[in-house]
Scaffold this motif. Structure first.
Motif, PDB file in Angstrom:
ATOM      1  N   VAL A   1      14.059 -20.119  26.742  1.00 35.29           N
ATOM      2  CA  VAL A   1      13.188 -20.814  25.797  1.00 35.29           C
ATOM      3  C   VAL A   1      11.755 -20.287  25.882  1.00 35.29           C
ATOM      4  N   VAL A   2      11.176 -20.030  24.711  1.00 29.46           N
ATOM      5  CA  VAL A   2       9.782 -19.586  24.609  1.00 29.46           C
ATOM      6  C   VAL A   2       8.974 -20.700  23.941  1.00 29.46           C
ATOM      7  N   ASP A   3       7.818 -21.023  24.520  1.00 33.03           N
ATOM      8  CA  ASP A   3       6.954 -22.008  23.872  1.00 33.03           C
ATOM      9  C   ASP A   3       5.623 -21.362  23.473  1.00 33.03           C
TER      10      ASP A   3
ATOM     11  N   THR B   1       6.487 -29.948  35.365  1.00 34.22           N
ATOM     12  CA  THR B   1       5.299 -30.242  34.557  1.00 34.22           C
ATOM     13  C   THR B   1       5.697 -31.055  33.328  1.00 34.22           C
ATOM     14  N   SER B   2       4.700 -31.672  32.721  1.00 33.38           N
ATOM     15  CA  SER B   2       4.928 -32.294  31.417  1.00 33.38           C
ATOM     16  C   SER B   2       5.041 -31.190  30.374  1.00 33.38           C
ATOM     17  N   VAL B   3       5.877 -31.413  29.383  1.00 34.12           N
ATOM     18  CA  VAL B   3       5.969 -30.473  28.260  1.00 34.12           C
ATOM     19  C   VAL B   3       5.949 -31.270  26.962  1.00 34.12           C
ATOM     20  N   ASN B   4       5.638 -30.563  25.877  1.00 34.98           N
ATOM     21  CA  ASN B   4       5.672 -31.232  24.579  1.00 34.98           C
ATOM     22  C   ASN B   4       6.137 -30.279  23.495  1.00 34.98           C
ATOM     23  N   GLY B   5       6.358 -30.839  22.318  1.00 38.38           N
ATOM     24  CA  GLY B   5       6.817 -30.051  21.178  1.00 38.38           C
ATOM     25  C   GLY B   5       6.659 -30.860  19.901  1.00 38.38           C
ATOM     26  N   VAL B   6       6.926 -30.217  18.788  1.00 36.85           N
ATOM     27  CA  VAL B   6       6.860 -30.932  17.518  1.00 36.85           C
ATOM     28  C   VAL B   6       8.211 -30.886  16.819  1.00 36.85           C
ATOM     29  N   LEU B   7       8.433 -31.887  15.985  1.00 38.30           N
ATOM     30  CA  LEU B   7       9.643 -32.004  15.196  1.00 38.30           C
ATOM     31  C   LEU B   7       9.329 -31.535  13.777  1.00 38.30           C
ATOM     32  N   VAL B   8      10.231 -30.756  13.219  1.00 45.48           N
ATOM     33  CA  VAL B   8      10.030 -30.211  11.880  1.00 45.48           C
ATOM     34  C   VAL B   8      11.134 -30.732  10.962  1.00 45.48           C
ATOM     35  N   GLY B   9      10.777 -31.145   9.761  1.00 53.80           N
ATOM     36  CA  GLY B   9      11.799 -31.654   8.856  1.00 53.80           C
ATOM     37  C   GLY B   9      11.233 -32.160   7.556  1.00 53.80           C
TER      38      GLY B   9
ATOM     39  N   SER C   1       7.907 -29.674   7.013  1.00 49.70           N
ATOM     40  CA  SER C   1       6.601 -29.858   7.646  1.00 49.70           C
ATOM     41  C   SER C   1       6.794 -30.527   9.000  1.00 49.70           C
ATOM     42  N   ILE C   2       5.712 -30.681   9.733  1.00 55.96           N
ATOM     43  CA  ILE C   2       5.768 -31.363  11.025  1.00 55.96           C
ATOM     44  C   ILE C   2       5.942 -32.855  10.776  1.00 55.96           C
ATOM     45  N   VAL C   3       7.008 -33.423  11.342  1.00 55.37           N
ATOM     46  CA  VAL C   3       7.336 -34.831  11.048  1.00 55.37           C
ATOM     47  C   VAL C   3       7.381 -35.695  12.308  1.00 55.37           C
ATOM     48  N   GLY C   4       7.012 -35.158  13.474  1.00 59.85           N
ATOM     49  CA  GLY C   4       7.058 -35.966  14.680  1.00 59.85           C
ATOM     50  C   GLY C   4       6.691 -35.177  15.918  1.00 59.85           C
ATOM     51  N   TYR C   5       6.698 -35.867  17.042  1.00 67.05           N
ATOM     52  CA  TYR C   5       6.219 -35.320  18.312  1.00 67.05           C
ATOM     53  C   TYR C   5       7.245 -35.586  19.413  1.00 67.05           C
ATOM     54  N   PHE C   6       7.395 -34.617  20.319  1.00 68.97           N
ATOM     55  CA  PHE C   6       8.290 -34.747  21.478  1.00 68.97           C
ATOM     56  C   PHE C   6       7.474 -34.628  22.759  1.00 68.97           C
ATOM     57  N   HIS C   7       7.828 -35.451  23.757  1.00 71.83           N
ATOM     58  CA  HIS C   7       7.111 -35.408  25.025  1.00 71.83           C
ATOM     59  C   HIS C   7       8.090 -35.616  26.184  1.00 71.83           C
ATOM     60  N   ALA C   8       7.907 -34.835  27.234  1.00 73.77           N
ATOM     61  CA  ALA C   8       8.676 -35.027  28.473  1.00 73.77           C
ATOM     62  C   ALA C   8       7.684 -35.136  29.610  1.00 73.77           C
TER      63      ALA C   8
ATOM     64  N   VAL D   1       9.832 -27.181  17.592  1.00 71.95           N
ATOM     65  CA  VAL D   1       9.068 -26.070  18.170  1.00 71.95           C
ATOM     66  C   VAL D   1       8.499 -26.516  19.517  1.00 71.95           C
ATOM     67  N   PRO D   2       8.905 -25.871  20.621  1.00 73.46           N
ATOM     68  CA  PRO D   2       8.305 -26.161  21.918  1.00 73.46           C
ATOM     69  C   PRO D   2       6.834 -25.731  21.926  1.00 73.46           C
ATOM     70  N   LEU D   3       5.948 -26.619  22.358  1.00 73.77           N
ATOM     71  CA  LEU D   3       4.518 -26.305  22.350  1.00 73.77           C
ATOM     72  C   LEU D   3       4.031 -25.806  23.704  1.00 73.77           C
ATOM     73  N   PHE D   4       3.774 -26.732  24.637  1.00 72.94           N
ATOM     74  CA  PHE D   4       3.075 -26.341  25.861  1.00 72.94           C
ATOM     75  C   PHE D   4       3.734 -26.898  27.122  1.00 72.94           C
ATOM     76  N   HIS D   5       3.434 -26.203  28.231  1.00 74.79           N
ATOM     77  CA  HIS D   5       3.874 -26.687  29.541  1.00 74.79           C
ATOM     78  C   HIS D   5       2.700 -26.722  30.523  1.00 74.79           C
ATOM     79  N   SER D   6       1.501 -26.458  30.026  1.00 75.74           N
ATOM     80  CA  SER D   6       0.292 -26.573  30.855  1.00 75.74           C
ATOM     81  C   SER D   6      -0.871 -26.969  29.949  1.00 75.74           C
ATOM     82  N   ASN D   7      -1.785 -27.742  30.487  1.00 83.86           N
ATOM     83  CA  ASN D   7      -2.980 -28.157  29.730  1.00 83.86           C
ATOM     84  C   ASN D   7      -2.633 -28.691  28.347  1.00 83.86           C
ATOM     85  N   LEU D   8      -1.785 -29.686  28.318  1.00 76.79           N
ATOM     86  CA  LEU D   8      -1.308 -30.245  27.048  1.00 76.79           C
ATOM     87  C   LEU D   8      -2.440 -30.797  26.188  1.00 76.79           C
ATOM     88  N   SER D   9      -3.570 -31.129  26.835  1.00 73.26           N
ATOM     89  CA  SER D   9      -4.652 -31.796  26.108  1.00 73.26           C
ATOM     90  C   SER D   9      -5.674 -30.833  25.504  1.00 73.26           C
TER      91      SER D   9
END
Length: 208
Positions: free
Chosen positions: A187-189, A31-39, A85-92, A55-63
């Motif tokens: 890993v826990v998201d 599945t696609s996964v996403n997360g945020v970058l903190v810094g 604070s949140i300074v960016g976004y990660f996507h796979a 911080v790993p966010l989601f692995h289902s229903n990303l939208s």
């Protein structure tokens, strides 16, 4: 901020922040996964964005918006006391050969950039990740994307390796070890946390 465009910025990611995101993507390979970058912006050099955690966010229903909004609020609330604070976004992406940024990813990244204009997107490069065990490449297994002058997201090209830096040069060696020992299973998201609040999205024991 006196650095002009995002193209002039460098992004330095800590080993733990980097590894956590890659392990999250490996836990949910199909599945696609996403997360945020903190810094934060480096207080001594405003041309460097320091990514100290992720911080790993989601692995289902990303939208889905409600879980996303809840998670971003909780993350900001937790890290603000540390001056972060949140300074960016990660996507796979779901498919290994997919190197394009999805509309969902762009929308979430746009939302983050409204609050932190220098925010990047880090997009997992599956080919580099697959090759990790075969070589000694010390560059990140991620592509850096920034907003151009027209406010469109673009992949940083040939100089991407000098714009996205691993704070610890041996991060890929450590990552390979964690992959070999199947550390990704731990890993826990936020999806996991919203299903079961006893699961800690901060992953406090992941690197113990």
């Amino acid at each position: 901020m006196g650095t002009g465009t995002n193209g002039e910025l460098k992004y330095e990611i800590s080993q733990n922040a980097y590894i956590k995101l890659v392990l999250h993507s490996l836990r949910h390979k199909t599945t696609s996964v996403n997360g945020v970058l903190v810094g934060r912006i480096n207080p001594k050099d405003e041309s460097i964005v320091e990514i100290s955690d992720s911080v790993p966010l989601f692995h289902s229903n990303l939208s889905l918006l409600p879980p996303l909004e809840i998670s971003l609020l909780m993350i900001e609330e937790h890290y603000v006391a540390q001056g972060l604070s949140i300074v960016g976004y990660f996507h796979a992406n779901e498919r290994l050969d997919d190197v394009e940024l999805s509309g969902v990813g762009k929308n979430i990244a746009d939302h983050i950039s409204r609050y932190f204009p220098q925010s990047p997107i880090l997009l997992l490069n599956n080919k580099k990740l697959e090759a990790l065990s075969k070589g000694n490449d010390r560059s990140p297994v991620m592509q850096l994307c920034v907003k151009d002058a027209s406010k469109n997201w673009r992949v940083v090209g040939a100089d991407g390796g000098t714009k996205l830096l691993l704070k610890e040069p041996s991060a890929n060696v450590v990552l390979s070890d964690y992959i070999s020992s199947e550390k990704w299973k731990d890993v826990v998201d936020f999806d996991d946390h919203l299903d079961d609040v006893t699961k800690d999205w901060l992953n406090p024991g992941l690197f113990n």
